[in-house]
Design an enzyme around this catalytic site. Structure first.
Site, PDB file in Angstrom:
ATOM      1  N   ASP A  30       2.570  -1.670   1.717  1.00  0.00           N
ATOM      2  CA  ASP A  30       2.756  -2.535   3.144  1.00  0.00           C
ATOM      3  C   ASP A  30       3.074  -1.327   4.146  1.00  0.00           C
ATOM      4  OD1 ASP A  30       3.302  -4.537   4.803  1.00  0.00           O
ATOM      5  OD2 ASP A  30       5.259  -4.275   4.855  1.00  0.00           O
ATOM      6  N   ASP A  32       3.926  -1.538   8.144  1.00  0.00           N
ATOM      7  CA  ASP A  32       5.141  -1.653   9.094  1.00  0.00           C
ATOM      8  C   ASP A  32       6.409  -2.007   8.486  1.00  0.00           C
ATOM      9  OD1 ASP A  32       6.065  -1.330  11.787  1.00  0.00           O
ATOM     10  OD2 ASP A  32       6.456  -3.547  11.904  1.00  0.00           O
TER      11      ASP A  32
END
EC number: 3.1.3.21
Length: 312
Positions: A30, A32
């Site tokens: 992932d 952010d």
């Protein structure tokens, strides 16, 4: 961390970290809250990914964010000092939604889009005609006017992503397309209810918009983003992925970790983003199978914690 018989989460460090990483070919990240916050890379993250790339690991980026294209993500990775990445290594929910519609829609069919420029760009790249991005106004002063706005005959899907111009006018049009029959698909990029910001604040996420359309249409959307396994299937269609030799690295239990566990991946939670160790403990101590599915295999305080295990 004590467990009650279900999944057990441990800190990934020392010889355990070396052994785990030695038996991994692919890492799915992932972005952010894991690699960066806003426009700043998290301390040590570029160095850690650089070491992983130098060790021959395949690095892919799996994000629910529909407001950037694959190309935009590769540019951001480069700008923040991460190893060079090709667009084919990035799997955002905008790209995956376009891929799904390309597979599901008949030739010439169009999509009505609640979303922004990136979602539009990915649909265009996939050759899917579409309309809807940008501001929209109600076509008249009365509900009778709203129900008579022109509809595009070719529309066979409503696609909901992050849309800063979401409005009652757009909701009306989305409903009217969906009321034409079950052959009109309802697809959402993700169900993330909030987007966390610096300082502890947040803004409503795409999940709020998806829920509004679902409520009006009295239908459930097909979600392509995490925790749906569809986004992992997109990765597996591009690369020869062995789930047993793949790690999903994320900061959210209900998206990153749940998807990884569902798909049979090793899961690693980093504590630089949304979810906390207290939440992990709560799920781990529960006898509820659904909550057990939110427990990662390992955790680290940050991605930089992997650096010692990557030293020669």
């Amino acid at each position: 961390m004590a467990a009650t018989g279900g999944r057990r989460c441990r800190r990934l460090e020392g010889e355990t970290a070396r052994a785990v990483l030695a038996n991994v070919d692919t890492l799915l990240f992932d972005c952010d809250g894991v690699l960066w916050r806003g426009e700043a890379a998290l301390s040590g993250a570029p160095a850690a990914l650089g070491r992983l790339a130098a060790a021959g690991k395949r690095l892919c980026y799996v994000t629910n964010n529909s407001s950037r294209t694959r190309v935009a993500y590769t540019e951001k990775l480069r700008r923040l000092g991460f190893p060079p990445a090709e667009p084919r290594h990035v799997f955002g929910s905008a790209f995956c939604a376009a891929r799904y519609l390309r597979q599901a829609l008949p030739p010439g069919a169009a999509a009505y889009v609640l979303g922004g420029p990136a979602l539009s760009a990915e649909l265009e790249a996939a050759g899917i005609p579409h309309l809807g991005p940008g501001p929209a106004a109600l076509p008249g002063p009365a509900p009778a006017d709203w129900a008579q706005a022109p509809l595009e005959p070719a529309v066979r899907a409503v696609l909901v992503g992050f849309d800063e111009h979401f409005s009652y006018a757009k909701l009306c049009q989305a409903l009217r397309y969906l009321l034409r029959g079950p052959d009109c698909l309802l697809v959402g990029t993700n169900r993330d209810n909030r987007l966390p910001l610096e300082g502890g604040s947040a803004i409503p996420g795409t999940g709020c918009l998806v829920k509004a359309v679902e409520t009006a249409a009295e239908r459930e959307a097909l979600i392509v983003g995490k925790p749906s396994r569809y986004i992992f299937d997109c990765v597996a269609s591009e690369f020869d992925i062995d789930p047993a030799r793949t790690i999903m690295v994320g900061d959210r239990l209900d998206t990153d970790i749940l998807m990884g566990n569902t798909c049979g991946l090793t899961t690693l939670l980093t504590l630089t983003g949304v979810s906390t160790l207290e939440e992990v403990r709560g799920h781990q101590e529960s006898d509820c199978p659904a909550r057990q599915g939110l427990v990662p295999d390992y955790y680290v305080d940050s991605i930089a914690d992997l650096l010692p295990a990557l030293e020669d």
